[in-house]
Design a protein around this motif. Structure first.
Motif, PDB file in Angstrom:
ATOM      1  N   ILE A  90      -1.575  14.972  20.450  1.00  0.00           N
ATOM      2  CA  ILE A  90      -1.802  14.070  19.323  1.00  0.00           C
ATOM      3  C   ILE A  90      -0.531  13.238  19.163  1.00  0.00           C
ATOM      4  CG2 ILE A  90      -2.217  13.925  16.833  1.00  0.00           C
ATOM      5  CD1 ILE A  90      -3.524  16.726  17.037  1.00  0.00           C
ATOM      6  N   ALA A  91      -0.647  11.922  19.251  1.00  0.00           N
ATOM      7  CA  ALA A  91       0.527  11.046  19.138  1.00  0.00           C
ATOM      8  C   ALA A  91       0.195   9.881  18.216  1.00  0.00           C
ATOM      9  CB  ALA A  91       0.946  10.535  20.511  1.00  0.00           C
ATOM     10  N   LEU A  92       1.175   9.507  17.381  1.00  0.00           N
ATOM     11  CA  LEU A  92       0.954   8.418  16.442  1.00  0.00           C
ATOM     12  C   LEU A  92       1.104   7.049  17.098  1.00  0.00           C
ATOM     13  CD1 LEU A  92       2.947   9.736  13.324  1.00  0.00           C
ATOM     14  CD2 LEU A  92       0.458   9.703  13.629  1.00  0.00           C
ATOM     15  N   ALA A 123      -0.778  14.928  10.182  1.00  0.00           N
ATOM     16  CA  ALA A 123      -1.788  15.782   9.542  1.00  0.00           C
ATOM     17  C   ALA A 123      -3.091  15.010   9.360  1.00  0.00           C
ATOM     18  CB  ALA A 123      -1.267  16.288   8.201  1.00  0.00           C
ATOM     19  N   GLU A 124      -2.977  13.732   8.985  1.00  0.00           N
ATOM     20  CA  GLU A 124      -4.174  12.897   8.836  1.00  0.00           C
ATOM     21  C   GLU A 124      -4.851  12.672  10.181  1.00  0.00           C
ATOM     22  OE1 GLU A 124      -2.545   9.419   7.048  1.00  0.00           O
ATOM     23  OE2 GLU A 124      -2.389  10.309   5.051  1.00  0.00           O
ATOM     24  N   LEU A 125      -4.051  12.434  11.236  1.00  0.00           N
ATOM     25  CA  LEU A 125      -4.607  12.172  12.562  1.00  0.00           C
ATOM     26  C   LEU A 125      -5.247  13.422  13.155  1.00  0.00           C
ATOM     27  CD1 LEU A 125      -4.935  10.024  14.778  1.00  0.00           C
ATOM     28  CD2 LEU A 125      -2.714  10.739  15.691  1.00  0.00           C
ATOM     29  N   GLN A 151      14.845  18.059  13.998  1.00  0.00           N
ATOM     30  CA  GLN A 151      13.897  17.029  13.558  1.00  0.00           C
ATOM     31  C   GLN A 151      12.455  17.505  13.678  1.00  0.00           C
ATOM     32  OE1 GLN A 151      15.839  16.796  16.211  1.00  0.00           O
ATOM     33  NE2 GLN A 151      14.583  16.292  17.992  1.00  0.00           N
ATOM     34  N   SER A 152      12.157  18.322  14.687  1.00  0.00           N
ATOM     35  CA  SER A 152      10.794  18.836  14.858  1.00  0.00           C
ATOM     36  C   SER A 152      10.416  19.772  13.714  1.00  0.00           C
ATOM     37  CB  SER A 152      10.671  19.558  16.204  1.00  0.00           C
ATOM     38  OG  SER A 152      10.978  18.686  17.272  1.00  0.00           O
ATOM     39  N   ALA A 153      11.379  20.569  13.264  1.00  0.00           N
ATOM     40  CA  ALA A 153      11.122  21.482  12.142  1.00  0.00           C
ATOM     41  C   ALA A 153      10.884  20.708  10.853  1.00  0.00           C
ATOM     42  CB  ALA A 153      12.294  22.443  11.979  1.00  0.00           C
ATOM     43  N   GLU A 154      11.572  19.581  10.688  1.00  0.00           N
ATOM     44  CA  GLU A 154      11.377  18.767   9.486  1.00  0.00           C
ATOM     45  C   GLU A 154       9.989  18.109   9.491  1.00  0.00           C
ATOM     46  OE1 GLU A 154      13.401  18.835   6.934  1.00  0.00           O
ATOM     47  OE2 GLU A 154      14.709  20.191   8.057  1.00  0.00           O
ATOM     48  N   ILE A 155       9.545  17.654  10.665  1.00  0.00           N
ATOM     49  CA  ILE A 155       8.186  17.104  10.764  1.00  0.00           C
ATOM     50  C   ILE A 155       7.167  18.198  10.473  1.00  0.00           C
ATOM     51  CG2 ILE A 155       6.512  15.999  12.291  1.00  0.00           C
ATOM     52  CD1 ILE A 155       8.954  14.894  13.883  1.00  0.00           C
ATOM     53  N   ALA A 156       7.420  19.402  11.025  1.00  0.00           N
ATOM     54  CA  ALA A 156       6.508  20.530  10.812  1.00  0.00           C
ATOM     55  C   ALA A 156       6.423  20.901   9.338  1.00  0.00           C
ATOM     56  CB  ALA A 156       6.976  21.736  11.632  1.00  0.00           C
ATOM     57  N   ARG A 157       7.554  20.812   8.637  1.00  0.00           N
ATOM     58  CA  ARG A 157       7.565  21.135   7.210  1.00  0.00           C
ATOM     59  C   ARG A 157       6.624  20.203   6.436  1.00  0.00           C
ATOM     60  NH1 ARG A 157      11.847  23.473   4.734  1.00  0.00           N
ATOM     61  NH2 ARG A 157      13.261  22.722   6.363  1.00  0.00           N
ATOM     62  N   ALA A 158       6.670  18.920   6.774  1.00  0.00           N
ATOM     63  CA  ALA A 158       5.794  17.954   6.098  1.00  0.00           C
ATOM     64  C   ALA A 158       4.339  18.166   6.495  1.00  0.00           C
ATOM     65  CB  ALA A 158       6.235  16.535   6.438  1.00  0.00           C
ATOM     66  N   PHE A 159       4.102  18.449   7.770  1.00  0.00           N
ATOM     67  CA  PHE A 159       2.738  18.716   8.242  1.00  0.00           C
ATOM     68  C   PHE A 159       2.166  19.919   7.488  1.00  0.00           C
ATOM     69  CE2 PHE A 159      -0.255  17.864  11.774  1.00  0.00           C
ATOM     70  CZ  PHE A 159      -1.135  18.926  11.581  1.00  0.00           C
ATOM     71  N   VAL A 236      -2.789  25.683  22.883  1.00  0.00           N
ATOM     72  CA  VAL A 236      -1.638  24.973  22.328  1.00  0.00           C
ATOM     73  C   VAL A 236      -1.936  23.475  22.336  1.00  0.00           C
ATOM     74  CG1 VAL A 236       0.820  24.447  22.550  1.00  0.00           C
ATOM     75  CG2 VAL A 236      -0.029  26.731  23.171  1.00  0.00           C
ATOM     76  N   THR A 237      -1.805  22.850  21.173  1.00  0.00           N
ATOM     77  CA  THR A 237      -1.904  21.393  21.033  1.00  0.00           C
ATOM     78  C   THR A 237      -0.524  20.863  20.716  1.00  0.00           C
ATOM     79  OG1 THR A 237      -4.188  21.476  20.231  1.00  0.00           O
ATOM     80  CG2 THR A 237      -2.919  19.507  19.686  1.00  0.00           C
ATOM     81  N   VAL A 238      -0.165  19.751  21.319  1.00  0.00           N
ATOM     82  CA  VAL A 238       1.136  19.132  21.064  1.00  0.00           C
ATOM     83  C   VAL A 238       0.939  17.940  20.138  1.00  0.00           C
ATOM     84  CG1 VAL A 238       3.156  18.018  22.098  1.00  0.00           C
ATOM     85  CG2 VAL A 238       1.971  19.847  23.328  1.00  0.00           C
ATOM     86  N   ALA A 239       1.808  17.800  19.142  1.00  0.00           N
ATOM     87  CA  ALA A 239       1.778  16.642  18.235  1.00  0.00           C
ATOM     88  C   ALA A 239       3.156  16.008  18.209  1.00  0.00           C
ATOM     89  CB  ALA A 239       1.376  17.078  16.824  1.00  0.00           C
TER      90      ALA A 239
END
Length: 247
Positions: A90-92, A123-125, A151-159, A236-239
């Motif tokens: 999943i990529a924006l 999360a929306e995507l 940075q990945s952990a910060e994105i995960a926190r928001a997700f 496993v899905t990658v975002a």
């Protein structure tokens, strides 16, 4: 490079006026309602509408596994030759201007608002996709100390906030410092990350979402997914914020 694409940060540092301008630019970019990229009124969003419209979107026809463009949305040649350990990506955006500046603002400019924005959009995507647990791609402790945050952990926190899915922040570790993937030839990147991850949890039967900021060749995500599958992960899905594409 700064977020507007101009070089010369170091050259202006000794000049007090330059420092004031730089400080104002950074402050303006972090204030609510100020666009991260151009500083214009963004009406409470990270980006103003024109900059949002400039973001490079991925084409509709993509490899269902690694998200590189294919003619009819079929599997790409690389995934046909060797199926990755992750099931889909999943990529924006494409990792092109100005999306690359947004990633740099998070990764090197400590603009954590980017992580909140990206986590919500991912999360929306992801939509109806159901995951049992989120795993942020770990940083080696040395890199974590240098950068001050993952940075990945910060994105995960928001997700997690938007999707209400638990995050595992401590059981998947990066145990070996590796040269940055961007500095390696494409053929060497899989070797570079081989054996770089360790897992201390049983993920048997779980559908995992592995979050990172950018996917280039997919070698790093693939190696981490391999370790997660060895520890029982069913899928496993990658975002990512952005997918780098060869031009």
């Amino acid at each position: 490079m700064d977020y507007h694409g101009h070089s010369g940060w170091l050259s202006i540092l000794p000049q007090p006026d330059g420092l004031k301008r730089l400080g104002r630019k950074i402050l303006d970019a972090t204030l609510p309602g100020s666009c991260l990229l151009c500083g214009a009124d963004s009406q409470g969003s990270l980006l103003c509408p024109p900059c949002t419209n400039d973001l490079p979107v991925l084409p509709e026809a993509l490899c269902p596994i690694c998200a590189v463009p294919t003619t009819h949305g079929e599997r790409c040649g690389a995934c046909l030759r060797e199926t990755p350990h992750f099931a889909r990506t999943i990529a924006l955006f494409c990792y092109d201007f100005p999306a690359d500046r947004i990633v740099h603002a998070l990764k090197y400019g400590h603009q954590l608002a980017v992580a909140g924005w990206a986590g919500q959009k991912l999360a929306e995507l992801a939509g109806a996709n159901v995951f049992d647990c989120i795993v942020p791609l770990p940083l080696h402790p040395e890199r974590l100390q240098e950068r001050g945050f993952n940075q990945s952990a910060e994105i995960a926190r928001a997700f997690q906030f938007w999707a209400k899915i638990p995050v595992d922040r401590g059981n998947v570790l990066r145990t070996r410092v590796t040269p940055p993937q961007a500095t390696m030839p494409h053929k060497e990147r899989h070797k570079n990350v081989r054996g770089a991850f360790e897992c201390r949890r049983d993920f048997t039967g779980q559908r995992l979402l592995l979050i990172d900021d950018v996917m280039t060749t997919g070698a790093t995500a693939n190696e981490c997914a391999r370790v997660l599958k060895l520890h029982g992960a069913a899928e496993v899905t990658v975002a990512v914020i952005a997918r780098a594409l060869r031009h």
